[in-house]
Design a protein around this motif. Structure first.
Motif: not given
Length: 297
Positions: A241-270
């Protein structure tokens, strides 16, 4: 802070993906890209021919070497800096060098028979194959993923553009190379497709065709997160439920390769994380995602 470890087996791939969920405040300020800009960027790359995509990132080779940096007045080859070309990956099939020519040819024919007629494939000087593809949502952890696939017949390497500052050089077709002045000169030659055509398929398409299961080593940062969460393999309803509720706060990166792991959110991983939830929560997450995702270019 919520941390969940997800072990996913999907089709022919084995991925270990760690998703770190953090509580987010209303004071987050992010530069948010536009959906249409991201889509247009990918479309424009696919419309260009391979030559058009690489032309500004080609270097000359001298003295029949596979790498630049040599000296000489006669150019003996050319190579592309794959790390400089957005969304381009070369799958390097290195056929067992102990095999005779007939065996190598048999392996090459078997691989080519599984690929699309429009794929761009180059036979290397050693008798292997370079298969050109779009990277798209393929998960890479390095520009040069060496021996991420291995079997008795061949090894597989992935050359891509995760980090543009780290060189990844691929010799182009119709170029001659040799080990030293006493060695035989061999040629890279195009065996399928054309550099004047557009690349239409991606890495996952090729890997699926060849039924290759890659070994992808996770980073130390991800390994540490997995260790912290080693006793929490099951995802509870509360955490889902927490996961679903915070989805509106996510910024999805086209290229998250250089992001720290706590911000490395791409369509693939998400979406891999979403698909690990219960069916009820998957539907809720997909509904939330359709109206809430923010994209960066």
């Amino acid at each position: 802070m919520f941390i969940s470890k997800i072990i996913l087996f999907q089709k022919n791939f084995v991925f270990l993906i760690s998703v770190k969920l953090a509580t987010m405040s209303n004071s987050i300020t992010e530069t948010i890209g536009n959906n249409s800009q991201t889509v247009q960027l990918l479309i424009s790359m696919e419309e260009k021919s391979l030559n058009e995509r690489i032309v500004s990132n080609v270097v000359d080779l001298f003295n029949f070497q596979k790498h630049d940096g040599g000296s000489g007045s006669v150019v003996t080859g050319r190579a592309v800096l794959v790390n400089k070309v957005s969304n381009l990956t070369v799958i390097d099939i290195d056929i067992n060098k102990s095999f005779d020519d007939d065996s190598k040819q048999s392996i090459r024919s078997n691989i080519l028979n599984k690929l699309d007629e429009d794929d761009v494939v180059v036979q290397t000087a050693s008798g292997g194959l370079h298969i050109y593809a779009n990277t798209d949502d393929f998960y890479a952890n390095s520009n040069r993923m060496i021996k991420c696939y291995t079997c008795d017949e061949f090894d597989g390497d992935i050359m891509t553009s995760l980090d543009k500052s780290k060189r990844s050089l691929i010799v182009l077709p119709n170029r001659k190379v040799r080990k030293d002045h006493r060695s035989k000169t061999n040629v890279y030659q195009l065996v399928r497709g054309s550099f004047d055509s557009a690349i239409t398929r991606n890495v996952n398409d090729i890997l699926n065709d060849l039924s290759l299961i890659l070994y992808i080593k996770t980073s130390d940062e991800i390994d540490n997160i997995v260790k912290l969460d080693n006793d929490n393999d099951n995802i509870s309803d509360e955490l889902a439920n927490v996961f679903v509720n915070v989805l509106e706060c996510f910024v999805i990166h086209n290229d998250g390769g250089n992001m720290p792991v706590n911000r490395e959110v791409t369509f693939f991983t998400l979406f891999q994380a979403i698909n690990s939830l219960s069916n009820k929560h998957i539907e809720l997450a997909h509904d939330r995602a359709q109206i809430s995702f923010n994209l960066t270019v």
